[in-house]
Design an enzyme around this catalytic site. Structure first.
Site, PDB file in Angstrom:
ATOM      1  N   GLU A 149      31.185   4.116  13.871  1.00  0.00           N
ATOM      2  CA  GLU A 149      29.905   3.880  13.183  1.00  0.00           C
ATOM      3  C   GLU A 149      29.423   2.500  13.596  1.00  0.00           C
ATOM      4  OE1 GLU A 149      30.291   3.656   8.898  1.00  0.00           O
ATOM      5  OE2 GLU A 149      32.106   2.460   9.007  1.00  0.00           O
TER       6      GLU A 149
ATOM      7  N   LYS B  46      33.418   1.966   0.060  1.00  0.00           N
ATOM      8  CA  LYS B  46      32.337   0.994   0.241  1.00  0.00           C
ATOM      9  C   LYS B  46      32.723  -0.297  -0.480  1.00  0.00           C
ATOM     10  CE  LYS B  46      27.271   0.992   0.576  1.00  0.00           C
ATOM     11  NZ  LYS B  46      27.226   0.511   1.951  1.00  0.00           N
TER      12      LYS B  46
ATOM     13  N   HIS C  72      47.642 -11.301  -6.696  1.00  0.00           N
ATOM     14  CA  HIS C  72      47.103 -10.174  -5.925  1.00  0.00           C
ATOM     15  C   HIS C  72      47.146  -8.867  -6.727  1.00  0.00           C
ATOM     16  CE1 HIS C  72      47.582 -13.094  -2.768  1.00  0.00           C
ATOM     17  NE2 HIS C  72      47.005 -12.292  -1.892  1.00  0.00           N
TER      18      HIS C  72
ATOM     19  N   TYR D 235      30.614  -1.416  -3.864  1.00  0.00           N
ATOM     20  CA  TYR D 235      29.174  -1.561  -4.058  1.00  0.00           C
ATOM     21  C   TYR D 235      28.424  -0.342  -3.566  1.00  0.00           C
ATOM     22  CZ  TYR D 235      28.338  -2.592   0.929  1.00  0.00           C
ATOM     23  OH  TYR D 235      28.222  -2.505   2.293  1.00  0.00           O
TER      24      TYR D 235
ATOM     25  N   ARG E 219      29.395   8.813  -4.467  1.00  0.00           N
ATOM     26  CA  ARG E 219      30.148   7.963  -3.528  1.00  0.00           C
ATOM     27  C   ARG E 219      30.713   6.737  -4.243  1.00  0.00           C
ATOM     28  NH1 ARG E 219      27.237   5.697   1.751  1.00  0.00           N
ATOM     29  NH2 ARG E 219      26.196   4.419   0.184  1.00  0.00           N
TER      30      ARG E 219
HETATM   31  N1  PDD Z   1      25.373  -0.205   4.403  1.00  0.00           N
HETATM   32  N2  PDD Z   1      28.435   2.481   7.427  1.00  0.00           N
HETATM   33  C1  PDD Z   1      28.545   1.236   6.939  1.00  0.00           C
HETATM   34  C2  PDD Z   1      29.716   0.412   7.333  1.00  0.00           C
HETATM   35  C3  PDD Z   1      27.558   0.736   6.063  1.00  0.00           C
HETATM   36  O1  PDD Z   1      27.680  -0.488   5.548  1.00  0.00           O
HETATM   37  C4  PDD Z   1      26.440   1.551   5.744  1.00  0.00           C
HETATM   38  C5  PDD Z   1      25.348   1.103   4.818  1.00  0.00           C
HETATM   39  C6  PDD Z   1      26.371   2.844   6.293  1.00  0.00           C
HETATM   40  C7  PDD Z   1      25.231   3.795   5.983  1.00  0.00           C
HETATM   41  O2  PDD Z   1      25.366   4.347   4.692  1.00  0.00           O
HETATM   42  P1  PDD Z   1      24.077   4.791   3.834  1.00  0.00           P
HETATM   43  O3  PDD Z   1      23.330   5.736   4.679  1.00  0.00           O
HETATM   44  O4  PDD Z   1      24.657   5.422   2.646  1.00  0.00           O
HETATM   45  O5  PDD Z   1      23.271   3.539   3.548  1.00  0.00           O
HETATM   46  C8  PDD Z   1      27.386   3.278   7.127  1.00  0.00           C
HETATM   47  C9  PDD Z   1      24.478  -0.733   3.413  1.00  0.00           C
HETATM   48  C10 PDD Z   1      23.050  -0.378   3.592  1.00  0.00           C
HETATM   49  C11 PDD Z   1      24.743  -2.219   3.262  1.00  0.00           C
HETATM   50  O6  PDD Z   1      25.901  -2.589   3.342  1.00  0.00           O
HETATM   51  O7  PDD Z   1      23.807  -2.974   3.004  1.00  0.00           O
END
Ligand code: PDD
Length: 285
Positions: A179, A147, A102, A32, A51
């Site tokens: 993070e 992601k 799977h 996503y 990305r």
């Molecule tokens: N999440 N790390 C993780 C694990 C994240 O889920 C996110 C963002 C980020 C920051 O990435 P970016 O700056 O590209 O938004 C780092 C989104 C906002 C979410 O899952 O809703």
């Protein structure tokens, strides 16, 4: 009335139905993106699409659209959903399969979904108080650069933060901070802005990259370097960053103050640069 996008059609949310055999539902087999929209403009769309392509390659799923097609779909979607600052959520799963297995199905028909949501404004007292966070062991898998919609680790960790009255859980793997549960991490130490380097243990955040770019362009000393967990408690400043929350100063960590216990000067400067960058994007739209 909001409109969502599903597999080539714009629909009312209750008309947008996905079969229970969808591998996103059964296995969390999908990826996503969350993309802010300021004014009518998709913020850093090229970077988000790059990305997305990386995430799709990471799970061996062909990108169903070219960047131009994605742009047309998402611009059409935001136009159908009023105006103002919002965020677009999009996800691509490996689609429905004839049986629950799977391994990948022989024929893959991905499910493509996108919707638009309001962005919650930052807390009114942000610049005064900042937010609180907890530290937790990073219990997630080893492909955190993808992601993926498979977010159970992140979900459980964020829930722990919420139950502790905190905005985020900052994660530690093998003694290093990686993070947040849904954000990237920055800290100020010896007057230098630091963030952990990209790699399999963190998401390459689009907000993170922009902050590094703004730091470089405005002479703020910044480095990508491993961050021992022991540096968190003695940081001058600590921030968490994401597309939906922008740059949040963390002023309490595990119940103790960070730095002075107030949002710091480097945060105030970067926050202003970030708001200015957004305003210019909006105006260019
Ligand atoms: N999440 N790390 C993780 C694990 C994240 O889920 C996110 C963002 C980020 C920051 O990435 P970016 O700056 O590209 O938004 C780092 C989104 C906002 C979410 O899952 O809703």
């Amino acid at each position: 009335m909001t409109t969502v996008y599903l597999n080539g059609r714009f629909l009312a949310p209750d008309q947008a139905l996905v079969p229970v055999s969808d591998r996103g539902f059964l296995f969390g087999d999908g990826v996503y993106e969350v993309i802010p929209v300021y004014g009518a403009r998709l913020f850093r769309l090229d970077e988000h699409l790059a990305r997305l392509a990386q995430s799709l390659a990471g799970i061996r799923l062909a990108d169903p659209h070219t960047p131009g097609e994605w742009r047309r779909i998402l611009e059409d979607l935001i136009e159908r959903n009023g105006s103002g600052d919002r965020s677009v959520y999009l996800q691509v799963t490996r689609g429905p399969a004839p049986k629950r297995d799977h391994a990948f199905p022989a024929v893959v028909t991905p499910t493509v979904f996108a919707s638009v949501s309001p962005i919650a404004p930052p807390p009114a007292d942000l610049a005064e108080r900042g937010v609180a966070a907890i530290t937790r062991e990073d219990i997630r898998w080893k492909y955190c650069h993808i992601k993926a919609i498979t977010l159970l680790g992140n979900v459980l960790l964020r829930q722990e933060a919420v139950e502790a009255g905190c905005a985020e859980a900052i994660l530690v793997r093998d003694g290093e901070a990686t993070e947040g549960a849904a954000s990237n991490l920055f800290l100020v130490r010896d007057d230098v802005l630091l963030t952990p380097p990209k790699g399999p243990f963190l998401l390459p955040g689009i907000t993170r990259d922009l902050i590094l770019e703004l730091a470089r362009d405005h002479g703020i000393p910044a480095r990508e370097a491993p961050v021992p967990a022991s540096w968190l408690a003695c940081a001058q400043e600590l921030w968490i960053t994401s597309s939906t929350r922008e740059i949040l100063p963390v002023t309490r960590l595990d119940g103790a103050p960070v730095g002075t216990g107030r949002p710091g000067p480097v945060w105030a400067r970067m926050h202003a640069l970030f708001q200015d960058f957004k305003a210019r994007q909006r105006a260019a739209g």
